[in-house]
Design a protein around this motif. Structure first.
Motif, mmCIF file in Angstrom:
data_model
loop_
_atom_site.group_PDB
_atom_site.id
_atom_site.type_symbol
_atom_site.label_atom_id
_atom_site.label_comp_id
_atom_site.label_asym_id
_atom_site.label_seq_id
_atom_site.Cartn_x
_atom_site.Cartn_y
_atom_site.Cartn_z
ATOM 1 N N ALA A 215 -55.191 58.316 9.915
ATOM 2 C CA ALA A 215 -54.151 57.632 9.134
ATOM 3 C C ALA A 215 -53.171 58.636 8.540
ATOM 4 O O ALA A 215 -51.964 58.392 8.512
ATOM 5 N N MET A 216 -53.692 59.760 8.073
ATOM 6 C CA MET A 216 -52.833 60.780 7.489
ATOM 7 C C MET A 216 -51.855 61.324 8.525
ATOM 8 O O MET A 216 -50.682 61.553 8.228
ATOM 9 N N ARG A 217 -52.344 61.499 9.734
ATOM 10 C CA ARG A 217 -51.498 62.062 10.789
ATOM 11 C C ARG A 217 -50.427 61.083 11.274
ATOM 12 O O ARG A 217 -49.400 61.497 11.786
ATOM 13 N N LEU A 218 -50.653 59.779 11.120
ATOM 14 C CA LEU A 218 -49.705 58.785 11.619
ATOM 15 C C LEU A 218 -48.828 58.152 10.535
ATOM 16 O O LEU A 218 -47.871 57.448 10.861
ATOM 17 N N ALA A 219 -49.141 58.386 9.283
ATOM 18 C CA ALA A 219 -48.438 57.688 8.196
ATOM 19 C C ALA A 219 -46.920 57.832 8.265
ATOM 20 O O ALA A 219 -46.194 56.876 7.991
ATOM 21 N N ASN A 220 -46.443 58.978 8.646
ATOM 22 C CA ASN A 220 -45.001 59.200 8.704
ATOM 23 C C ASN A 220 -44.335 58.503 9.898
ATOM 24 O O ASN A 220 -43.141 58.271 9.894
ATOM 25 N N ASP A 221 -45.136 58.154 10.905
ATOM 26 C CA ASP A 221 -44.591 57.582 12.133
ATOM 27 C C ASP A 221 -44.526 56.053 12.120
ATOM 28 O O ASP A 221 -44.018 55.455 13.067
ATOM 29 N N VAL A 222 -45.061 55.437 11.075
ATOM 30 C CA VAL A 222 -45.082 53.983 10.982
ATOM 31 C C VAL A 222 -44.062 53.547 9.936
ATOM 32 O O VAL A 222 -44.085 54.025 8.798
ATOM 33 N N SER A 223 -43.200 52.626 10.325
ATOM 34 C CA SER A 223 -42.158 52.176 9.403
ATOM 35 C C SER A 223 -42.758 51.377 8.248
ATOM 36 O O SER A 223 -43.855 50.825 8.360
ATOM 37 N N THR A 224 -42.024 51.309 7.174
ATOM 38 C CA THR A 224 -42.445 50.540 6.010
ATOM 39 C C THR A 224 -42.633 49.075 6.372
ATOM 40 O O THR A 224 -43.593 48.440 5.934
ATOM 41 N N VAL A 225 -41.739 48.536 7.181
ATOM 42 C CA VAL A 225 -41.833 47.129 7.593
ATOM 43 C C VAL A 225 -43.136 46.881 8.348
ATOM 44 O O VAL A 225 -43.856 45.915 8.071
ATOM 45 N N VAL A 226 -43.455 47.739 9.305
ATOM 46 C CA VAL A 226 -44.690 47.585 10.078
ATOM 47 C C VAL A 226 -45.904 47.717 9.157
ATOM 48 O O VAL A 226 -46.853 46.934 9.242
ATOM 49 N N SER A 227 -45.869 48.686 8.265
ATOM 50 C CA SER A 227 -46.972 48.886 7.338
ATOM 51 C C SER A 227 -47.185 47.661 6.449
ATOM 52 O O SER A 227 -48.318 47.213 6.241
ATOM 53 N N GLU A 228 -46.108 47.106 5.937
ATOM 54 C CA GLU A 228 -46.216 45.923 5.082
ATOM 55 C C GLU A 228 -46.746 44.727 5.861
ATOM 56 O O GLU A 228 -47.574 43.965 5.346
ATOM 57 N N GLN A 229 -46.291 44.549 7.093
ATOM 58 C CA GLN A 229 -46.781 43.434 7.912
ATOM 59 C C GLN A 229 -48.254 43.617 8.268
ATOM 60 O O GLN A 229 -49.028 42.658 8.261
ATOM 61 N N LEU A 230 -48.655 44.847 8.564
ATOM 62 C CA LEU A 230 -50.048 45.129 8.866
ATOM 63 C C LEU A 230 -50.920 44.861 7.645
ATOM 64 O O LEU A 230 -51.981 44.234 7.752
ATOM 65 N N ALA A 231 -50.481 45.297 6.472
ATOM 66 C CA ALA A 231 -51.241 45.055 5.244
ATOM 67 C C ALA A 231 -51.381 43.561 4.976
ATOM 68 O O ALA A 231 -52.462 43.080 4.608
ATOM 69 N N ALA A 232 -50.311 42.807 5.161
ATOM 70 C CA ALA A 232 -50.362 41.354 4.949
ATOM 71 C C ALA A 232 -51.337 40.702 5.926
ATOM 72 O O ALA A 232 -52.113 39.808 5.536
ATOM 73 N N THR A 233 -51.339 41.159 7.170
ATOM 74 C CA THR A 233 -52.258 40.618 8.169
ATOM 75 C C THR A 233 -53.707 40.948 7.822
ATOM 76 O O THR A 233 -54.588 40.086 7.899
ATOM 77 N N LEU A 234 -53.950 42.184 7.427
ATOM 78 C CA LEU A 234 -55.308 42.588 7.050
ATOM 79 C C LEU A 234 -55.789 41.800 5.837
ATOM 80 O O LEU A 234 -56.938 41.363 5.788
#
Length: 126
Positions: free
Chosen positions: A96-115
């Motif tokens: 997760a640390m290695r990929l955090a910069n490569d994932v957009s805020t929008v994708v991260s927020e949508q993933l969190a909502a799905t989880l």
């Protein structure tokens, strides 16, 4: 500075655990990197105003560095959660640390909502 976000994020996490300055060795261990590479990266980050760095003492996030790392941390937490709970990956935090910069805020927020929705659905089904 392609890997710089990883170092900012690791420093951010370390500063939540210990008083700064944080040694190069501590961050190197978190990232699976050498102390020398970490020291060099800290020097570059200092040149960009994201950390203050003193050789043999360690680094501390500046206000700008803290803000950038806090943004990365939100994505890191979501990715770590996904890698651990949905994919059952080992070393989910490092991945997760290695990929955090490569994932957009929008994708991260949508993933969190799905989880979160999946977790709520699982609890409702119990």
């Amino acid at each position: 500075m392609t890997q710089a976000p990883q170092y900012l994020l690791a420093l951010y996490i370390a500063q939540h655990r210990d008083e700064p300055p944080i040694s190069s060795g501590t961050v190197a261990e978190m990232l699976g990197r050498s102390g020398a590479t970490t020291s060099e990266t800290f020097q570059r980050l200092a040149g960009h105003g994201l950390v203050t760095y003193e050789p043999y003492e360690g680094a501390t996030l500046t206000e700008d560095g803290w803000e950038r790392a806090a943004e990365l941390h939100e994505t890191y937490v979501t990715l770590s959660w996904f890698f651990r709970d949905a994919l059952d990956l080992e070393e989910h935090e490092l991945k997760a640390m290695r990929l955090a910069n490569d994932v957009s805020t929008v994708v991260s927020e949508q993933l969190a909502a799905t989880l979160l929705q999946d977790e709520l659905d699982d609890r409702a089904g119990e």
